[in-house]
Design a protein around this motif. Structure first.
Motif, PDB file in Angstrom:
ATOM      1  N   LEU A 228      54.608  43.819  29.769  1.00  0.00           N
ATOM      2  CA  LEU A 228      54.901  43.054  28.698  1.00  0.00           C
ATOM      3  C   LEU A 228      53.905  42.070  28.499  1.00  0.00           C
ATOM      4  O   LEU A 228      53.298  41.636  27.593  1.00  0.00           O
ATOM      5  CB  LEU A 228      56.373  42.563  28.582  1.00  0.00           C
ATOM      6  CG  LEU A 228      57.361  43.853  28.562  1.00  0.00           C
ATOM      7  CD1 LEU A 228      58.809  43.333  28.488  1.00  0.00           C
ATOM      8  CD2 LEU A 228      57.189  44.680  27.165  1.00  0.00           C
ATOM      9  N   THR A 229      53.982  41.064  29.813  1.00  0.00           N
ATOM     10  CA  THR A 229      52.822  39.960  29.751  1.00  0.00           C
ATOM     11  C   THR A 229      52.444  39.913  31.206  1.00  0.00           C
ATOM     12  O   THR A 229      53.108  40.305  31.907  1.00  0.00           O
ATOM     13  CB  THR A 229      53.577  38.418  29.424  1.00  0.00           C
ATOM     14  OG1 THR A 229      54.782  38.439  30.494  1.00  0.00           O
ATOM     15  CG2 THR A 229      54.222  38.519  28.180  1.00  0.00           C
ATOM     16  N   ASP A 230      51.071  39.694  31.386  1.00  0.00           N
ATOM     17  CA  ASP A 230      50.541  39.362  32.640  1.00  0.00           C
ATOM     18  C   ASP A 230      49.181  38.440  32.723  1.00  0.00           C
ATOM     19  O   ASP A 230      48.690  38.215  31.490  1.00  0.00           O
ATOM     20  CB  ASP A 230      49.894  40.606  33.118  1.00  0.00           C
ATOM     21  CG  ASP A 230      49.959  40.826  34.756  1.00  0.00           C
ATOM     22  OD1 ASP A 230      50.186  39.674  35.248  1.00  0.00           O
ATOM     23  OD2 ASP A 230      49.930  42.040  35.089  1.00  0.00           O
ATOM     24  N   LYS A 231      48.941  37.788  33.490  1.00  0.00           N
ATOM     25  CA  LYS A 231      47.881  37.183  33.417  1.00  0.00           C
ATOM     26  C   LYS A 231      46.701  37.432  34.537  1.00  0.00           C
ATOM     27  O   LYS A 231      45.862  36.627  34.863  1.00  0.00           O
ATOM     28  CB  LYS A 231      48.162  35.441  33.719  1.00  0.00           C
ATOM     29  CG  LYS A 231      49.036  35.116  35.056  1.00  0.00           C
ATOM     30  CD  LYS A 231      49.170  33.519  35.129  1.00  0.00           C
ATOM     31  CE  LYS A 231      49.962  33.396  36.352  1.00  0.00           C
ATOM     32  NZ  LYS A 231      50.302  32.065  36.340  1.00  0.00           N
ATOM     33  N   PHE A 232      46.964  38.482  35.349  1.00  0.00           N
ATOM     34  CA  PHE A 232      46.121  39.032  36.318  1.00  0.00           C
ATOM     35  C   PHE A 232      45.859  40.430  35.973  1.00  0.00           C
ATOM     36  O   PHE A 232      46.018  41.234  35.114  1.00  0.00           O
ATOM     37  CB  PHE A 232      46.678  39.150  37.631  1.00  0.00           C
ATOM     38  CG  PHE A 232      47.223  37.503  38.114  1.00  0.00           C
ATOM     39  CD1 PHE A 232      46.208  36.745  38.807  1.00  0.00           C
ATOM     40  CD2 PHE A 232      48.508  37.389  38.307  1.00  0.00           C
ATOM     41  CE1 PHE A 232      46.784  35.366  39.279  1.00  0.00           C
ATOM     42  CE2 PHE A 232      48.911  36.089  38.707  1.00  0.00           C
ATOM     43  CZ  PHE A 232      48.062  35.088  39.333  1.00  0.00           C
ATOM     44  N   VAL A 233      44.321  40.701  36.393  1.00  0.00           N
ATOM     45  CA  VAL A 233      43.571  41.987  36.202  1.00  0.00           C
ATOM     46  C   VAL A 233      42.996  42.013  37.396  1.00  0.00           C
ATOM     47  O   VAL A 233      42.282  41.451  38.066  1.00  0.00           O
ATOM     48  CB  VAL A 233      42.826  41.906  34.861  1.00  0.00           C
ATOM     49  CG1 VAL A 233      41.563  40.814  35.174  1.00  0.00           C
ATOM     50  CG2 VAL A 233      41.963  43.128  34.691  1.00  0.00           C
ATOM     51  N   SER A 234      42.941  43.340  37.866  1.00  0.00           N
ATOM     52  CA  SER A 234      42.032  44.113  38.734  1.00  0.00           C
ATOM     53  C   SER A 234      40.761  44.763  38.192  1.00  0.00           C
ATOM     54  O   SER A 234      40.664  45.587  37.639  1.00  0.00           O
ATOM     55  CB  SER A 234      42.551  45.396  39.595  1.00  0.00           C
ATOM     56  OG  SER A 234      43.779  44.853  40.093  1.00  0.00           O
ATOM     57  N   VAL A 235      39.756  43.809  38.517  1.00  0.00           N
ATOM     58  CA  VAL A 235      38.113  44.063  38.032  1.00  0.00           C
ATOM     59  C   VAL A 235      37.446  44.531  39.017  1.00  0.00           C
ATOM     60  O   VAL A 235      37.242  44.146  40.082  1.00  0.00           O
ATOM     61  CB  VAL A 235      37.786  42.536  37.522  1.00  0.00           C
ATOM     62  CG1 VAL A 235      36.406  42.731  36.836  1.00  0.00           C
ATOM     63  CG2 VAL A 235      38.491  41.895  36.603  1.00  0.00           C
TER      64      VAL A 235
END
Length: 130
Positions: free
Chosen positions: A57-64
């Motif tokens: 629903l909400t997130d501020k992290f990403v695996s790049v």
């Protein structure tokens, strides 16, 4: 995926054809997750066969992932640059597959489906101009 095209159609004469039944539960579908930036929040829903589906629903992290080196790093999302999937999503900053996001590593394109996969993965497409 089931289609509902045959349920409600018109006759060749243009007259209305009655649906012979209503949608079954597995045909009903659901609401989109519409993932946005914020504190990490997930929703667990039951899928077909009792499988669990995780919706971000909400997130501020990403695996790049850097395609040149192949290294993957967890980094923070700065902002959503653009989302070509929907004009409204672009304006609201909704993260879907194909959305371009700005991270600490640079510009990245989302490769996962946050509404189905329960995680946001992305591939680096451009370095940050500094």
């Amino acid at each position: 995926m089931s289609t509902h095209s045959s349920l409600r159609k018109r006759k060749r004469s243009g007259g209305k054809k009655r649906a012979y039944r209503t949608k079954k539960k597995y045909e009903a579908g659901g609401y989109p997750a519409e993932t946005i930036l914020g504190e990490p929040k997930r929703k667990f829903t039951r899928g077909l066969g009792g499988n669990m589906k995780i919706k971000v629903l909400t997130d501020k992290f990403v695996s790049v992932t850097d395609p040149k080196t192949g290294a993957t790093q967890k980094t923070e999302i700065t902002r959503v640059v653009r989302n070509s999937a929907n004009v409204d999503y672009n304006r609201r900053g909704v993260i879907t597959k194909g959305a371009e996001i700005e991270t600490a590593m640079g510009l990245a394109k989302v490769t996962s489906r946050p509404g189905n996969d329960g995680i946001i993965n992305a591939v680096l497409i451009g370095k940050e101009k500094a």
